[in-house]
Design an enzyme around this catalytic site. Structure first.
Site, mmCIF file in Angstrom:
data_model
loop_
_atom_site.group_PDB
_atom_site.id
_atom_site.type_symbol
_atom_site.label_atom_id
_atom_site.label_comp_id
_atom_site.label_asym_id
_atom_site.label_seq_id
_atom_site.Cartn_x
_atom_site.Cartn_y
_atom_site.Cartn_z
ATOM 1 N N ASP A 14 -12.599 9.251 -1.989
ATOM 2 C CA ASP A 14 -13.899 9.937 -2.046
ATOM 3 C C ASP A 14 -13.772 11.226 -2.863
ATOM 4 O O ASP A 14 -14.762 11.936 -3.057
ATOM 5 C CB ASP A 14 -14.397 10.294 -0.636
ATOM 6 C CG ASP A 14 -13.546 11.366 -0.004
ATOM 7 O OD1 ASP A 14 -12.304 11.278 -0.116
ATOM 8 O OD2 ASP A 14 -14.107 12.311 0.584
ATOM 9 N N GLU A 47 0.875 -1.185 0.000
ATOM 10 C CA GLU A 47 0.000 0.000 0.000
ATOM 11 C C GLU A 47 0.904 1.225 0.000
ATOM 12 O O GLU A 47 1.776 1.359 0.869
ATOM 13 C CB GLU A 47 -0.916 0.061 1.225
ATOM 14 C CG GLU A 47 -1.846 1.280 1.149
ATOM 15 C CD GLU A 47 -2.650 1.584 2.417
ATOM 16 O OE1 GLU A 47 -3.517 2.476 2.354
ATOM 17 O OE2 GLU A 47 -2.403 0.950 3.451
ATOM 18 N N GLU A 86 5.054 4.722 3.631
ATOM 19 C CA GLU A 86 4.644 6.048 4.092
ATOM 20 C C GLU A 86 5.842 6.991 4.021
ATOM 21 O O GLU A 86 6.945 6.633 4.397
ATOM 22 C CB GLU A 86 4.084 5.955 5.525
ATOM 23 C CG GLU A 86 3.782 7.274 6.198
ATOM 24 C CD GLU A 86 2.890 8.201 5.388
ATOM 25 O OE1 GLU A 86 1.844 7.789 4.862
ATOM 26 O OE2 GLU A 86 3.266 9.392 5.264
ATOM 27 N N THR A 105 -10.254 2.003 5.205
ATOM 28 C CA THR A 105 -9.085 2.751 5.675
ATOM 29 C C THR A 105 -9.583 3.807 6.678
ATOM 30 O O THR A 105 -10.792 4.027 6.813
ATOM 31 C CB THR A 105 -8.380 3.464 4.503
ATOM 32 O OG1 THR A 105 -9.110 4.636 4.161
ATOM 33 C CG2 THR A 105 -8.251 2.568 3.285
ATOM 34 N N GLU A 106 -8.635 4.476 7.339
ATOM 35 C CA GLU A 106 -9.035 5.552 8.263
ATOM 36 C C GLU A 106 -9.841 6.638 7.527
ATOM 37 O O GLU A 106 -10.889 7.076 7.984
ATOM 38 C CB GLU A 106 -7.800 6.227 8.896
ATOM 39 C CG GLU A 106 -7.299 5.547 10.136
ATOM 40 C CD GLU A 106 -5.961 4.861 9.890
ATOM 41 O OE1 GLU A 106 -5.537 4.764 8.722
ATOM 42 O OE2 GLU A 106 -5.344 4.409 10.884
ATOM 43 N N TYR A 107 -9.310 7.042 6.368
ATOM 44 C CA TYR A 107 -9.981 8.107 5.613
ATOM 45 C C TYR A 107 -11.332 7.639 5.084
ATOM 46 O O TYR A 107 -12.295 8.399 5.027
ATOM 47 C CB TYR A 107 -9.092 8.571 4.453
ATOM 48 C CG TYR A 107 -8.149 9.680 4.854
ATOM 49 C CD1 TYR A 107 -7.163 9.461 5.809
ATOM 50 C CD2 TYR A 107 -8.238 10.947 4.292
ATOM 51 C CE1 TYR A 107 -6.289 10.462 6.187
ATOM 52 C CE2 TYR A 107 -7.374 11.961 4.670
ATOM 53 C CZ TYR A 107 -6.403 11.710 5.617
ATOM 54 O OH TYR A 107 -5.544 12.716 5.993
ATOM 55 N N GLU A 108 -11.419 6.380 4.709
ATOM 56 C CA GLU A 108 -12.681 5.836 4.186
ATOM 57 C C GLU A 108 -13.759 5.876 5.268
ATOM 58 O O GLU A 108 -14.902 6.254 5.007
ATOM 59 C CB GLU A 108 -12.439 4.402 3.712
ATOM 60 C CG GLU A 108 -13.624 3.756 3.028
ATOM 61 C CD GLU A 108 -13.229 2.431 2.374
ATOM 62 O OE1 GLU A 108 -12.036 2.061 2.429
ATOM 63 O OE2 GLU A 108 -14.119 1.783 1.810
ATOM 64 N N ASP A 133 -3.200 11.664 -1.537
ATOM 65 C CA ASP A 133 -3.266 13.130 -1.461
ATOM 66 C C ASP A 133 -3.669 13.690 -2.828
ATOM 67 O O ASP A 133 -3.111 13.287 -3.845
ATOM 68 C CB ASP A 133 -1.905 13.702 -1.040
ATOM 69 C CG ASP A 133 -1.555 13.344 0.395
ATOM 70 O OD1 ASP A 133 -2.482 13.105 1.190
ATOM 71 O OD2 ASP A 133 -0.349 13.297 0.724
ATOM 72 N N LYS A 137 -3.507 21.527 -7.293
ATOM 73 C CA LYS A 137 -2.975 22.461 -8.306
ATOM 74 C C LYS A 137 -2.470 21.684 -9.525
ATOM 75 O O LYS A 137 -1.756 20.678 -9.392
ATOM 76 C CB LYS A 137 -1.803 23.260 -7.723
ATOM 77 C CG LYS A 137 -2.245 24.241 -6.641
ATOM 78 C CD LYS A 137 -1.116 25.185 -6.272
ATOM 79 C CE LYS A 137 -1.636 26.170 -5.251
ATOM 80 N NZ LYS A 137 -0.889 26.186 -4.012
HETATM 81 N N1 SAM Z 1 -4.194 5.463 3.029
HETATM 82 C C1 SAM Z 1 -4.569 6.102 4.281
HETATM 83 C C2 SAM Z 1 -6.064 6.136 4.414
HETATM 84 O O1 SAM Z 1 -6.762 5.894 3.403
HETATM 85 O O2 SAM Z 1 -6.560 6.367 5.519
HETATM 86 C C3 SAM Z 1 -3.960 7.507 4.399
HETATM 87 C C4 SAM Z 1 -4.431 8.520 3.402
HETATM 88 S S1 SAM Z 1 -3.571 10.065 3.530
HETATM 89 C C5 SAM Z 1 -4.637 11.202 2.751
HETATM 90 C C6 SAM Z 1 -2.292 9.915 2.293
HETATM 91 C C7 SAM Z 1 -0.973 9.416 2.869
HETATM 92 O O3 SAM Z 1 -0.075 9.191 1.787
HETATM 93 C C8 SAM Z 1 -0.285 10.404 3.805
HETATM 94 O O4 SAM Z 1 0.056 9.778 5.013
HETATM 95 C C9 SAM Z 1 0.941 10.845 3.015
HETATM 96 O O5 SAM Z 1 2.031 11.197 3.845
HETATM 97 C C10 SAM Z 1 1.219 9.628 2.160
HETATM 98 N N2 SAM Z 1 1.943 9.942 0.919
HETATM 99 C C11 SAM Z 1 1.654 10.940 0.057
HETATM 100 N N3 SAM Z 1 2.541 10.969 -0.963
HETATM 101 C C12 SAM Z 1 3.405 9.935 -0.724
HETATM 102 C C13 SAM Z 1 4.536 9.451 -1.425
HETATM 103 N N4 SAM Z 1 4.984 10.043 -2.553
HETATM 104 N N5 SAM Z 1 5.193 8.388 -0.915
HETATM 105 C C14 SAM Z 1 4.773 7.794 0.230
HETATM 106 N N6 SAM Z 1 3.704 8.229 0.937
HETATM 107 C C15 SAM Z 1 3.024 9.281 0.462
#
Ligand code: SAM
Length: 212
Positions: free
Chosen positions: A153, A43, A68, A192-195, A117, A121
């Site tokens: 989402d 993941e 991460e 997931t947490e965000y889901e 994320d 932009k």
């Molecule tokens: N997957 C989890 C969830 O659905 O609950 C977390 C979602 S959170 C919005 C996105 C995560 O991706 C963040 O913790 C961020 O630091 C990580 N992330 C973003 N770009 C990344 C990258 N290029 N490499 C590794 N992690 C990244």
């Protein structure tokens, strides 16, 4: 997602048996690390790790690696599993932009992107994890018969992800704009947490599964 710098986080990460400390040295050797020739699912952008940790517990015959970028976030994932023994789970603290330096050709069986994320932009489009630039990187490490599952989402990000596909060698195998009301695609879904957070306020979850 970025949390405040946590004092001593680097030390905890360096001492955690879940964190692979020299991940570049593991390129083409991940099966040796797990000591068993099971499939490897990753993941990318795991956040606090709820999804990958649950998946690892539910599927002991698959090896899982959570990736991460930020150590302050990784720390939260470590804290959640430190009292448990999950032999088929590891974490990496790396930027996925460099993923081909860590995994060899055909080394990975499945890739999950969950609630990536959005980088809204236009000039940051290349940073989005389902962008064509990232799909090109995934192509270099994923087995020929492997696939990638993406859910979010965020409709703008999802539309962008779908529009990227014709510019790549990937094709969409399954797609839904409302995962939780799609019986077939929602079967066995691990939230997931965000889901949990966004579906609880009524946001529909979009998901695709793609392969080459
Ligand atoms: N997957 C989890 C969830 O659905 O609950 C977390 C979602 S959170 C919005 C996105 C995560 O991706 C963040 O913790 C961020 O630091 C990580 N992330 C973003 N770009 C990344 C990258 N290029 N490499 C590794 N992690 C990244």
């Amino acid at each position: 997602m970025r949390l405040r710098n946590v004092t001593g986080s680097e030390k905890i990460i360096a001492a955690s048996p879940y964190v692979v400390q020299e991940p570049k040295e593991m390129k083409n050797k991940w099966k040796e690390l797990f000591g068993i020739s099971n499939p490897i699912y990753i993941e990318i952008g795991m956040g606090k790790g709820q999804f990958i940790t649950t998946m690892a517990k539910n599927n002991p015959n698959i090896n899982f690696i959570g990736i991460e970028k930020y150590s302050s976030v990784l720390l939260r994932a470590i804290q959640k599993v430190e009292a448990e023994e999950i032999p088929n789970l590891r974490f990496l603290c790396i930027d996925a932009k460099e993923i081909v330096d860590f995994f060899g050709k055909e080394e990975i069986d499945k890739i999950y992107l969950n609630f990536s994320d959005p980088w809204p932009k236009d000039r940051h489009a290349k940073r989005r994890l389902p962008s064509k630039e990232f799909l090109e990187r995934y192509d270099q490490i994923l087995k020929t018969e492997g696939n990638l599952e993406f859910k979010t989402d965020n409709r703008d990000l999802f539309d962008f992800a779908v529009e990227q596909i014709p510019e790549t060698k990937w094709k969409i195998d399954q797609i839904t704009y409302d995962l939780h009301h799609n019986n077939e695609m929602n079967k066995g879904n691990v939230m997931t947490e965000y889901e949990q957070k966004f579906s609880s306020i009524g946001n529909p979850i979009h998901k695709y599964i793609i392969s080459r």
